[in-house]
Write an enzyme that holds these catalytic residues in place. Structure first.
Site, PDB file in Angstrom:
ATOM      1  N   ASP A 178       0.871  -1.176   0.000  1.00 30.71           N
ATOM      2  CA  ASP A 178       0.000   0.000   0.000  1.00 30.71           C
ATOM      3  C   ASP A 178       0.909   1.228   0.000  1.00 30.71           C
ATOM      4  O   ASP A 178       1.696   1.417   0.924  1.00 30.71           O
ATOM      5  CB  ASP A 178      -0.906  -0.010   1.233  1.00 30.71           C
ATOM      6  CG  ASP A 178      -2.155   0.837   1.030  1.00 30.71           C
ATOM      7  OD1 ASP A 178      -2.040   1.855   0.333  1.00 30.71           O
ATOM      8  OD2 ASP A 178      -3.220   0.476   1.561  1.00 30.71           O
ATOM      9  N   GLU A 235      -4.147   2.370  -4.823  1.00 29.31           N
ATOM     10  CA  GLU A 235      -2.683   2.276  -4.701  1.00 29.31           C
ATOM     11  C   GLU A 235      -2.254   0.959  -4.072  1.00 29.31           C
ATOM     12  O   GLU A 235      -1.118   0.818  -3.630  1.00 29.31           O
ATOM     13  CB  GLU A 235      -2.163   3.455  -3.864  1.00 29.31           C
ATOM     14  CG  GLU A 235      -2.586   3.460  -2.409  1.00 29.31           C
ATOM     15  CD  GLU A 235      -3.900   4.168  -2.151  1.00 29.31           C
ATOM     16  OE1 GLU A 235      -4.087   4.678  -1.040  1.00 29.31           O
ATOM     17  OE2 GLU A 235      -4.749   4.217  -3.062  1.00 29.31           O
TER      18      GLU A 235
END
Length: 301
Positions: free
Chosen positions: A175, A219
């Site tokens: 992440d 993301e």
């Protein structure tokens, strides 16, 4: 004929020759036609491929009407031979029940249960069209990684395989840190650049043949590592974390601040499904974020 026309014809011939060369590199394959797996392509490399419901089959098809070990295809440079393995419901070739080993020909259709598969021989140019369609259906448009749907199917299949064989399996989840702030400060084009650049960085330096690298959403990225234990997975994750941290993400003349919080988990007791494994790795991502970000944590169960 004008010079422009000559150039166009020359370009077309070059494109056709390039496509022919590319097709010659492609092995024989089975293409699923219809149903949940429509468009899926399974390569038939030289040797014996077992197709059936068992997760440890060369091609695992966990569907009603498919036996644990349903049929076999023996492939060499010259031919592919189809043999039924004593399946309960039979193997059908072009709607005829297979009674003896048979050499497959282009566009033959094999049916088992509700699954139908079309055979394409080695080097067949038709394969390129299906490869393109398969890629478009299973990859993320921005990063060219596998997409969430493809990843979820692969995750469930690999967990089933580990459950049956006892072979290790590890999942890494990335992440990107403060990605919203990066978008706010530098713009969404900069954010898209970071996602593409990071994907290419990992694909080129950290993904092995047989691994599944996917963009899960936003993301968040995943790498599924078959035949890899937790210690090995942690080492790979730490190497990739450093790779992202040290890489110069340059956009519009500015170096962007890019790091990743990473979680790692492996298949072990308590993991019954792909979702279970994902939740464990995801909880480790949160530990990395809570611990200050730009670090790797693994699930301790």
């Amino acid at each position: 004929m004008s010079d422009d026309s000559t150039i166009v014809i020359t370009d077309i011939r070059k494109a056709l020759a390039a496509a022919e060369d590319e097709a010659q590199k492609k092995p024989a394959c089975l293409l699923v036609v219809g149903g949940d797996l429509n468009g899926s392509i399974y390569d038939l490399v030289p040797g014996e491929a077992i197709i059936g419901r068992n997760p440890d089959c060369t091609i695992s098809l966990d569907f009603h009407g498919v036996s644990r070990r349903h049929f076999q295809i023996s492939t060499n440079e010259e031919s592919s031979i189809l043999t039924d393995l004593g399946s309960a419901n039979g193997t059908y070739l072009n709607n005829q029940k297979l009674e003896a080993p048979t050499e497959l020909k282009k566009s033959d259709v094999i049916k088992i249960g509700s699954i139908a598969m079309k055979f394409l021989p080695k080097g067949d140019p038709e394969r390129l069209t299906y490869d393109k369609l398969h890629e478009e259906a299973n990859t993320d448009g921005l990063t060219r990684c596998y997409n969430k749907s493809y990843f979820n199917n692969a995750l469930e299949a690999e967990v089933k395989k580990s459950k049956l064989t006892g072979k290790p399996l590890t999942l890494i989840i990335f992440d990107l840190d403060h990605f919203k702030k990066l978008n706010d400060n530098y713009g969404h084009d900069a954010g898209d650049y970071v996602l593409k650049e990071k994907a290419q960085l990992i694909r080129s330096n950290g993904v092995r043949q047989g691994d599944v690298f996917a963009r899960y959403g936003g993301e968040e990225f995943c790498v599924l590592l078959p035949n890899t234990n937790l210690k090995q997975g942690f080492e790979i994750a730490e190497r990739l974390r450093k790779l992202v941290e040290k890489h110069e993400f340059i956009y519009d003349g500015k170096r962007l601040p890019v790091t990743a919080s990473i979680g790692v988990a492996d298949y072990r007791q308590g993991v019954a499904t792909g979702t279970d494994l994902f939740k464990r790795a995801d909880s480790s991502v949160y530990k990395s974020k809570e611990g200050g970000r730009n670090q790797v944590n693994f699930f301790k169960g």
